[in-house]
Design an enzyme around this catalytic site. Structure first.
Site, mmCIF file in Angstrom:
data_model
loop_
_atom_site.group_PDB
_atom_site.id
_atom_site.type_symbol
_atom_site.label_atom_id
_atom_site.label_comp_id
_atom_site.label_asym_id
_atom_site.label_seq_id
_atom_site.Cartn_x
_atom_site.Cartn_y
_atom_site.Cartn_z
ATOM 1 N N ASP A 35 0.977 -1.262 -0.049
ATOM 2 C CA ASP A 35 -0.014 0.014 -0.126
ATOM 3 C C ASP A 35 0.812 1.088 -0.087
ATOM 4 O OD1 ASP A 35 -2.211 1.971 0.587
ATOM 5 O OD2 ASP A 35 -3.371 0.176 1.156
ATOM 6 N N ASN A 88 -5.471 -4.976 -6.349
ATOM 7 C CA ASN A 88 -6.799 -4.323 -5.623
ATOM 8 C C ASN A 88 -6.702 -2.891 -5.617
ATOM 9 O OD1 ASN A 88 -9.270 -4.158 -3.461
ATOM 10 N ND2 ASN A 88 -7.511 -3.214 -2.394
ATOM 11 N N TYR A 154 -13.523 7.126 -14.091
ATOM 12 C CA TYR A 154 -13.421 5.724 -13.427
ATOM 13 C C TYR A 154 -14.018 4.662 -14.153
ATOM 14 C CZ TYR A 154 -14.240 2.572 -9.402
ATOM 15 O OH TYR A 154 -14.165 1.455 -8.559
ATOM 16 N N LYS A 158 -11.813 1.226 -15.395
ATOM 17 C CA LYS A 158 -12.542 -0.053 -14.709
ATOM 18 C C LYS A 158 -12.845 -1.051 -15.870
ATOM 19 C CE LYS A 158 -11.514 0.115 -10.428
ATOM 20 N NZ LYS A 158 -10.634 -0.731 -9.840
ATOM 21 N N THR A 189 -17.215 0.362 2.897
ATOM 22 C CA THR A 189 -15.266 0.484 3.544
ATOM 23 C C THR A 189 -15.459 1.478 4.484
ATOM 24 O OG1 THR A 189 -14.732 1.903 1.578
ATOM 25 C CG2 THR A 189 -14.318 -0.470 1.173
#
Length: 247
Positions: A35, A88, A154, A158, A189
């Site tokens: 990360d 991810n 976005y 994707k 989340t």
């Protein structure tokens, strides 16, 4: 799975990535937590280690090839090989009409979500081929197969991840690489959990199942896609959005 592997999870400092790293560690795999958020990444490692799992952290901005190469090399150096990967990590831009979307915001989403996935695949596959193969899951979105209103960058990124998954999966299908993509819908989340309850209620109402996804829901499906039980799944796009795609 009947044997333990080395797994790499990007964007594992929170949300779906953290839940996936924890789930894979609980299955007995050694997990490399990657990360840009060092505090979050180390917290994920601590959570895994508190349950006697094996994990280590590496900081990595997947938009930068040297960082991706170093990330994969770290996994191989630390654990001897790379068997599983979950791509991810991703970002989004604020909802806005296209003519008002700053070019730098569009560029950043493409750089991380699409180019970053390409870079991860490039280096992960090279490492896996050296030891006979591996299994990879790309985390796309239902925005990769439908429209996300006011989210042009976005949606484009994707859709690109979905196309990349199909193409690369078929390139390596007979070379020991199994590659699939998961397309989550709205997942509760840490970021979404901070929104007012009326917002969350509206989002729940849109989902046919009547609830938002949890990071753990997505993690369980990812673990299945990486398992022996998913051996016949190649270039698959797995919707995990509570039916929202068809609502």
């Amino acid at each position: 799975m009947t044997q333990q592997f080395t797994a790499l999870v990007t964007g594992a400092g929170s949300g779906i990535g953290r839940a996936t790293a924890v789930h894979l560690a609980a299955l007995g795999h050694a997990v490399v937590v990657a990360d840009v958020d060092e505090e979050g990444g180390r917290a994920t490692v601590a959570q895994i280690e508190s349950s006697a799992g094996a994990a280590s952290f590496v900081v990595a901005d997947i938009a930068e090839e040297p960082a991706v190469q170093a990330m994969v090399e770290y996994a191989v150096t630390t654990y001897g090989r790379l068997d599983l990967a979950v791509n991810n990590a991703g970002v989004a831009h604020a909802p806005t009409d296209l003519h008002e979307l700053p070019a730098e915001d569009f560029d950043r989403v493409i750089a991380v979500d699409l180019r970053g996935t390409f870079l991860c695949l490039k280096h992960e596959i090279a490492a896996m081929l050296a030891t006979g193969g591996g299994r990879i899951v790309n985390v796309a979105s239902n925005a990769g197969v439908k429209n996300a209103p006011a989210m042009a960058g976005y949606t484009a990124a994707k859709h690109g991840v979905v196309g990349l998954t199909k193409n690369v999966a078929l390139q390596y299908a007979r070379r020991g690489i199994r590659l699939n993509a998961i397309c989550p819908g709205t997942v509760l989340t840490e970021g979404l959990a901070g929104y007012p309850e009326e917002h969350q209620a509206h989002w729940r109402e849109m989902v046919p199942t009547g609830r938002l996804g949890r990071p753990e829901d997505i993690a369980a499906i990812i673990a299945f896609l990486l398992s022996d039980d998913a051996e016949m799944m190649q270039a698959a796009l797995v919707l995990a959005d509570g039916g929202l795609m068809y609502a």
